[in-house]
Design an enzyme around this catalytic site. Sequence first.
Site, PDB file in Angstrom:
ATOM      1  N   CYS A 290      -0.612   4.388   2.697  1.00  0.00           N
ATOM      2  CA  CYS A 290      -1.105   4.470   3.944  1.00  0.00           C
ATOM      3  C   CYS A 290      -0.064   2.750   4.193  1.00  0.00           C
ATOM      4  O   CYS A 290       1.224   2.357   3.904  1.00  0.00           O
ATOM      5  CB  CYS A 290      -2.807   4.615   4.385  1.00  0.00           C
ATOM      6  SG  CYS A 290      -3.686   3.905   3.116  1.00  0.00           S
ATOM      7  N   SER A 291      -0.972   2.186   4.992  1.00  0.00           N
ATOM      8  CA  SER A 291      -0.981   0.319   5.128  1.00  0.00           C
ATOM      9  C   SER A 291      -2.017  -0.116   5.317  1.00  0.00           C
ATOM     10  O   SER A 291      -2.043  -0.964   5.575  1.00  0.00           O
ATOM     11  CB  SER A 291      -0.143   0.709   6.396  1.00  0.00           C
ATOM     12  OG  SER A 291      -1.379   1.488   7.314  1.00  0.00           O
ATOM     13  N   CYS A 292      -2.945  -0.176   4.387  1.00  0.00           N
ATOM     14  CA  CYS A 292      -3.376  -1.325   3.916  1.00  0.00           C
ATOM     15  C   CYS A 292      -3.102  -2.562   3.844  1.00  0.00           C
ATOM     16  O   CYS A 292      -2.266  -2.859   3.504  1.00  0.00           O
ATOM     17  CB  CYS A 292      -4.712  -0.754   2.217  1.00  0.00           C
ATOM     18  SG  CYS A 292      -5.595   0.765   2.407  1.00  0.00           S
TER      19      CYS A 292
ATOM     20  N   CYS B  89       0.642  -1.171  -0.263  1.00  0.00           N
ATOM     21  CA  CYS B  89      -0.093  -0.044  -0.227  1.00  0.00           C
ATOM     22  C   CYS B  89       0.994   1.202  -0.086  1.00  0.00           C
ATOM     23  O   CYS B  89       1.661   1.424   1.391  1.00  0.00           O
ATOM     24  CB  CYS B  89      -0.798   0.016   1.177  1.00  0.00           C
ATOM     25  SG  CYS B  89      -1.477   1.440   1.592  1.00  0.00           S
TER      26      CYS B  89
END
Lengths: 223, 218
Positions: free
Chosen positions: B120-122, B117
């Site tokens: 962000c940090s999906c 991702c």
Amino acid sequence: MNGLHDVGGMHGFGPIEIERDEPVFHERWEGRVFAMALAMGKHFGITLDRSRFLMESVPPYDRVALSYYERWANRLFQVAEMRSIVSASEAAGCRAGVTPEAGGVSATALTKDDVGGLFNTIRSSCRPISAPAVFAIGETVRAKVMNPKGHTRLPRYARGKLGVVIADHGGHVFPDTNALDPPREDPRRLYTVKFAATELWGAESNPRDSVCLDLWEPYLERP
Amino acid sequence: MGTEHDHHHDHHSHDDHDHSEPPADVALRVKALETLLTRRGYVAAEALDAVVDMFETKVGPRNGARVVARAWTDPAYRQRLLETPTAAIAEFGFINRQGEHMRVVENTPQVHNVVVCTLCSCYPWPVLGLPPVWYKSSAYRSRVVIEPRAVLAEFGLLLPNDVEVRVWDSTAELRYMVLPERPIGTEGMPEDALTSLVTRDSMIGTGVAHAPGQASTR
């Protein structure tokens, strides 16, 4: 927004630091921040997209100096203040490490029994839309050149590049408007678009390699 | 200057925006906020404990490993997993937040998939739990899209030039899991034993499943 969160293709961050047998939370407060962020969801009442936008809006100078969960902690303070769940002076007290005297109890806390429901509640971003698909699977599309100051999920590295539609996922909540205050879901069709690595990065890439992105219809145009 | 890896607080002066009091250590700030929210009735300590416990002990890559091992041993399940992944994963009861729209991408001798991702940090929580620090780091997120082979090499994975590397950047609410190749020499192994060969990294795409007898790490 063109922020420091959008790092795809940047140089200079160094090697990947891989920690063996890594704990889920490195320090106790990280788990508390994570759990509070989830438990406060119903009181905060902000969309995931708005929440991401708040995180992206942290000035770059601050962002690089903060760890992942420090940024979560700051956002927790920010939204609690924004929603008047804590006052500015209470927040300042907490930031100084002093718990202010609490006023009247005003909320129903999430209990231990509610925790399962916190996760099992499905928060689908799918929404039915009536507009027919503008792009067909197999079609070559261009990701638009655009530089919105608000939230968007079209990374800079794909803007202006040609790719091929490989999947159509129907209508999904549109992040660019769902991040506004108040939010608007304005569902748009979501596609997966496959970009050749050489298209994105130039001739030095392996011609076999590719990067696939999930992109909403308003991000795309016919070349 | 810190990077996202620096979990230890090396920042001293950037948090002094508008308060007369100097900021406390983050652990103290968080504790003060928790105490206030608890007194006011917004959160309960035991509920927070339960959330932490869930992600430390219940939700994690062992869930995904069970899905993979089933797909390796049951062709009909594999088909369902690739065609209707959210429902196929839900057969194990793994359906919750950050797994609402699952996609499963299959590694083959011709194609190696890897997930990131960049914005962000999906990450697919129901099958993999919370992401490791490296997955959230700017180093991984910036580099794996532009030089995936160099990144995979840092994980010890050297891919021949004629294998296609396909990177999946999780820019929407779809969450990706890699279905790794079944290791050779595992013919006839039961599903339970296969589960132990499936590593977290093999389901992100920064690794492959272990061969039988290989020590299980990551």
